[in-house]
Design a protein around this motif. Structure first.
Motif, PDB file in Angstrom:
ATOM      1  N   ILE A  12      32.267  27.292  43.682  1.00 48.43           N
ATOM      2  CA  ILE A  12      33.033  26.647  42.609  1.00 48.43           C
ATOM      3  C   ILE A  12      34.292  25.986  43.171  1.00 48.43           C
ATOM      4  O   ILE A  12      34.560  24.821  42.901  1.00 48.43           O
ATOM      5  CB  ILE A  12      33.378  27.653  41.493  1.00 48.43           C
ATOM      6  CG1 ILE A  12      32.080  28.175  40.854  1.00 48.43           C
ATOM      7  CG2 ILE A  12      34.261  27.003  40.428  1.00 48.43           C
ATOM      8  CD1 ILE A  12      32.269  29.285  39.834  1.00 48.43           C
ATOM      9  N   LEU A  13      35.041  26.713  43.986  1.00 47.71           N
ATOM     10  CA  LEU A  13      36.257  26.145  44.579  1.00 47.71           C
ATOM     11  C   LEU A  13      35.958  25.330  45.842  1.00 47.71           C
ATOM     12  O   LEU A  13      36.799  24.571  46.302  1.00 47.71           O
ATOM     13  CB  LEU A  13      37.256  27.255  44.917  1.00 47.71           C
ATOM     14  CG  LEU A  13      37.844  27.991  43.715  1.00 47.71           C
ATOM     15  CD1 LEU A  13      38.651  29.195  44.179  1.00 47.71           C
ATOM     16  CD2 LEU A  13      38.688  27.050  42.875  1.00 47.71           C
ATOM     17  N   ARG A  14      34.772  25.514  46.407  1.00 49.19           N
ATOM     18  CA  ARG A  14      34.350  24.852  47.659  1.00 49.19           C
ATOM     19  C   ARG A  14      35.343  25.120  48.786  1.00 49.19           C
ATOM     20  O   ARG A  14      35.717  24.240  49.539  1.00 49.19           O
ATOM     21  CB  ARG A  14      34.163  23.362  47.446  1.00 49.19           C
ATOM     22  CG  ARG A  14      33.011  23.057  46.541  1.00 49.19           C
ATOM     23  CD  ARG A  14      32.763  21.585  46.499  1.00 49.19           C
ATOM     24  NE  ARG A  14      31.621  21.310  45.637  1.00 49.19           N
ATOM     25  CZ  ARG A  14      31.455  20.178  45.009  1.00 49.19           C
ATOM     26  NH1 ARG A  14      32.311  19.203  45.138  1.00 49.19           N
ATOM     27  NH2 ARG A  14      30.403  19.998  44.250  1.00 49.19           N
ATOM     28  N   ALA A  15      35.749  26.349  48.877  1.00 53.37           N
ATOM     29  CA  ALA A  15      36.670  26.790  49.919  1.00 53.37           C
ATOM     30  C   ALA A  15      35.955  27.877  50.721  1.00 53.37           C
ATOM     31  O   ALA A  15      34.752  28.069  50.562  1.00 53.37           O
ATOM     32  CB  ALA A  15      37.954  27.319  49.282  1.00 53.37           C
ATOM     33  N   ILE A  59      42.435  35.550  53.254  1.00 47.77           N
ATOM     34  CA  ILE A  59      43.094  34.376  52.684  1.00 47.77           C
ATOM     35  C   ILE A  59      42.015  33.402  52.234  1.00 47.77           C
ATOM     36  O   ILE A  59      40.858  33.515  52.645  1.00 47.77           O
ATOM     37  CB  ILE A  59      44.049  33.691  53.695  1.00 47.77           C
ATOM     38  CG1 ILE A  59      43.267  33.204  54.929  1.00 47.77           C
ATOM     39  CG2 ILE A  59      45.185  34.612  54.077  1.00 47.77           C
ATOM     40  CD1 ILE A  59      44.071  32.316  55.858  1.00 47.77           C
ATOM     41  N   ILE A  60      42.386  32.453  51.405  1.00 49.83           N
ATOM     42  CA  ILE A  60      41.452  31.424  50.958  1.00 49.83           C
ATOM     43  C   ILE A  60      41.854  30.118  51.629  1.00 49.83           C
ATOM     44  O   ILE A  60      43.008  29.691  51.531  1.00 49.83           O
ATOM     45  CB  ILE A  60      41.446  31.302  49.429  1.00 49.83           C
ATOM     46  CG1 ILE A  60      40.955  32.627  48.837  1.00 49.83           C
ATOM     47  CG2 ILE A  60      40.574  30.144  48.984  1.00 49.83           C
ATOM     48  CD1 ILE A  60      41.023  32.723  47.360  1.00 49.83           C
ATOM     49  N   VAL A  61      40.899  29.518  52.324  1.00 46.46           N
ATOM     50  CA  VAL A  61      41.138  28.278  53.052  1.00 46.46           C
ATOM     51  C   VAL A  61      40.487  27.144  52.268  1.00 46.46           C
ATOM     52  O   VAL A  61      39.273  27.109  52.097  1.00 46.46           O
ATOM     53  CB  VAL A  61      40.561  28.345  54.479  1.00 46.46           C
ATOM     54  CG1 VAL A  61      40.838  27.048  55.235  1.00 46.46           C
ATOM     55  CG2 VAL A  61      41.122  29.549  55.235  1.00 46.46           C
ATOM     56  N   VAL A  62      41.317  26.219  51.786  1.00 47.67           N
ATOM     57  CA  VAL A  62      40.851  25.100  50.967  1.00 47.67           C
ATOM     58  C   VAL A  62      40.813  23.852  51.838  1.00 47.67           C
ATOM     59  O   VAL A  62      41.840  23.437  52.368  1.00 47.67           O
ATOM     60  CB  VAL A  62      41.780  24.874  49.745  1.00 47.67           C
ATOM     61  CG1 VAL A  62      41.315  23.701  48.920  1.00 47.67           C
ATOM     62  CG2 VAL A  62      41.882  26.136  48.913  1.00 47.67           C
ATOM     63  N   ALA A 106      25.141  39.985  34.634  1.00 48.04           N
ATOM     64  CA  ALA A 106      25.275  39.462  35.997  1.00 48.04           C
ATOM     65  C   ALA A 106      26.699  38.958  36.203  1.00 48.04           C
ATOM     66  O   ALA A 106      27.161  38.097  35.466  1.00 48.04           O
ATOM     67  CB  ALA A 106      24.270  38.337  36.236  1.00 48.04           C
ATOM     68  N   ARG A 107      27.361  39.505  37.187  1.00 49.96           N
ATOM     69  CA  ARG A 107      28.741  39.128  37.494  1.00 49.96           C
ATOM     70  C   ARG A 107      28.757  38.111  38.642  1.00 49.96           C
ATOM     71  O   ARG A 107      27.986  38.234  39.588  1.00 49.96           O
ATOM     72  CB  ARG A 107      29.544  40.351  37.897  1.00 49.96           C
ATOM     73  CG  ARG A 107      29.601  41.398  36.811  1.00 49.96           C
ATOM     74  CD  ARG A 107      30.422  42.609  37.215  1.00 49.96           C
ATOM     75  NE  ARG A 107      30.236  43.750  36.332  1.00 49.96           N
ATOM     76  CZ  ARG A 107      30.583  43.803  35.065  1.00 49.96           C
ATOM     77  NH1 ARG A 107      31.128  42.758  34.500  1.00 49.96           N
ATOM     78  NH2 ARG A 107      30.379  44.877  34.342  1.00 49.96           N
ATOM     79  N   VAL A 108      29.670  37.151  38.520  1.00 55.40           N
ATOM     80  CA  VAL A 108      29.850  36.172  39.585  1.00 55.40           C
ATOM     81  C   VAL A 108      30.839  36.783  40.574  1.00 55.40           C
ATOM     82  O   VAL A 108      31.963  37.117  40.209  1.00 55.40           O
ATOM     83  CB  VAL A 108      30.371  34.822  39.044  1.00 55.40           C
ATOM     84  CG1 VAL A 108      30.590  33.835  40.181  1.00 55.40           C
ATOM     85  CG2 VAL A 108      29.400  34.257  38.009  1.00 55.40           C
ATOM     86  N   GLY A 109      30.419  36.931  41.818  1.00 50.92           N
ATOM     87  CA  GLY A 109      31.255  37.541  42.844  1.00 50.92           C
ATOM     88  C   GLY A 109      32.342  36.603  43.353  1.00 50.92           C
ATOM     89  O   GLY A 109      32.266  35.382  43.199  1.00 50.92           O
ATOM     90  N   THR A 110      33.343  37.190  43.975  1.00 49.25           N
ATOM     91  CA  THR A 110      34.467  36.413  44.511  1.00 49.25           C
ATOM     92  C   THR A 110      33.995  35.407  45.555  1.00 49.25           C
ATOM     93  O   THR A 110      34.459  34.263  45.579  1.00 49.25           O
ATOM     94  CB  THR A 110      35.523  37.348  45.118  1.00 49.25           C
ATOM     95  OG1 THR A 110      35.956  38.262  44.101  1.00 49.25           O
ATOM     96  CG2 THR A 110      36.720  36.576  45.638  1.00 49.25           C
ATOM     97  N   LEU A 111      33.070  35.796  46.419  1.00 49.25           N
ATOM     98  CA  LEU A 111      32.584  34.882  47.452  1.00 49.25           C
ATOM     99  C   LEU A 111      31.933  33.642  46.829  1.00 49.25           C
ATOM    100  O   LEU A 111      32.165  32.525  47.286  1.00 49.25           O
ATOM    101  CB  LEU A 111      31.593  35.589  48.372  1.00 49.25           C
ATOM    102  CG  LEU A 111      31.055  34.747  49.532  1.00 49.25           C
ATOM    103  CD1 LEU A 111      32.190  34.263  50.420  1.00 49.25           C
ATOM    104  CD2 LEU A 111      30.043  35.548  50.328  1.00 49.25           C
ATOM    105  N   ILE A 112      31.169  33.816  45.757  1.00 48.04           N
ATOM    106  CA  ILE A 112      30.530  32.683  45.075  1.00 48.04           C
ATOM    107  C   ILE A 112      31.593  31.814  44.401  1.00 48.04           C
ATOM    108  O   ILE A 112      31.527  30.584  44.459  1.00 48.04           O
ATOM    109  CB  ILE A 112      29.491  33.167  44.042  1.00 48.04           C
ATOM    110  CG1 ILE A 112      28.338  33.874  44.751  1.00 48.04           C
ATOM    111  CG2 ILE A 112      28.995  32.033  43.181  1.00 48.04           C
ATOM    112  CD1 ILE A 112      27.507  32.996  45.652  1.00 48.04           C
ATOM    113  N   LYS A 113      32.578  32.439  43.766  1.00 45.95           N
ATOM    114  CA  LYS A 113      33.651  31.661  43.133  1.00 45.95           C
ATOM    115  C   LYS A 113      34.361  30.790  44.163  1.00 45.95           C
ATOM    116  O   LYS A 113      34.622  29.618  43.919  1.00 45.95           O
ATOM    117  CB  LYS A 113      34.675  32.596  42.471  1.00 45.95           C
ATOM    118  CG  LYS A 113      34.196  33.318  41.253  1.00 45.95           C
ATOM    119  CD  LYS A 113      35.339  34.176  40.729  1.00 45.95           C
ATOM    120  CE  LYS A 113      34.858  35.399  40.039  1.00 45.95           C
ATOM    121  NZ  LYS A 113      35.961  36.302  39.688  1.00 45.95           N
TER     122      LYS A 113
END
Length: 188
Positions: free
Chosen positions: A119-122, A133-136, A108-115
């Motif tokens: 995890i990053l809560r962004a 882009i990633i919005v933090v 089972a791979r952790v997808g970018t959206l879940i990361k």
């Protein structure tokens, strides 16, 4: 002629020394892959890598893969991260799922959206050029050792493993700074 022999001897010695140092760096420092314990017959799970960084650029590029064995064939598993603090409460955060094959194993791979979201809560947004882009907007989960739990969907089988979450290193922070400068990461 003696000068050439001395020069060649020196070059061969230095080349050999560099080769030996390189071999030790590659093989001596690399940890052997952590695997399943063949003595254990109940379900087992491992995660690769065993430790991740909370650097935005680093985490989004790091593949996180959970592998398990000993589950009911043709079943599914649901993987959660246990003990994450969210809105002042301790919760189980879903991070992956996978299908169990006919041998009782899963990947089972952790997808970018879940990361990004869990995890990053962004969140993932887009800029004027319609690039992702990633919005933090808030801090990521706390750096510490978490327990990941795989729960079988059709049986009572469960497996756990540890996932170490580290604060961003200096290099990771520099990459994130560069990401902000390049417009790939937005911090609000």
């Amino acid at each position: 002629m003696n000068i050439i022999k001395k020069w060649l001897s020196k070059e061969i010695f230095l080349g050999g020394l560099v080769s030996v140092v390189f071999i030790f760096m590659v093989t001596g420092c690399a940890a052997p892959p952590k695997g399943f314990d063949p003595k254990i017959k109940c379900p087992q799970m491992i995660v690769e890598p065993g430790a991740i960084s909370l650097g935005v650029a680093k985490l989004t590029k790091t593949p996180i893969v959970f592998k398990g064995k000993g589950f009911q064939p043709e079943d599914s598993v649901f993987i959660t991260l246990i003990g994450v603090k969210k809105n002042g409460k301790i919760v189980h955060v879903p991070i992956a799922d996978g299908d169990v094959d006919k041998n009782g194993c899963f990947t089972a791979r952790v997808g970018t959206l879940i990361k990004v979201s869990e995890i990053l809560r962004a969140r993932i947004g887009s800029n004027k050029k319609m690039q992702n882009i990633i919005v933090v907007r808030q801090p990521p989960i706390s750096p510490r050792t978490y327990t990941a739990r795989a729960v079988s969907m059709e049986s009572d089988k469960i497996a756990v493993c540890k996932l170490v979450v580290n604060a961003p290193s200096t290099g990771d922070s520099f990459k994130d700074w560069m990401g902000v400068r390049l417009g790939k990461i937005v911090k609000k």
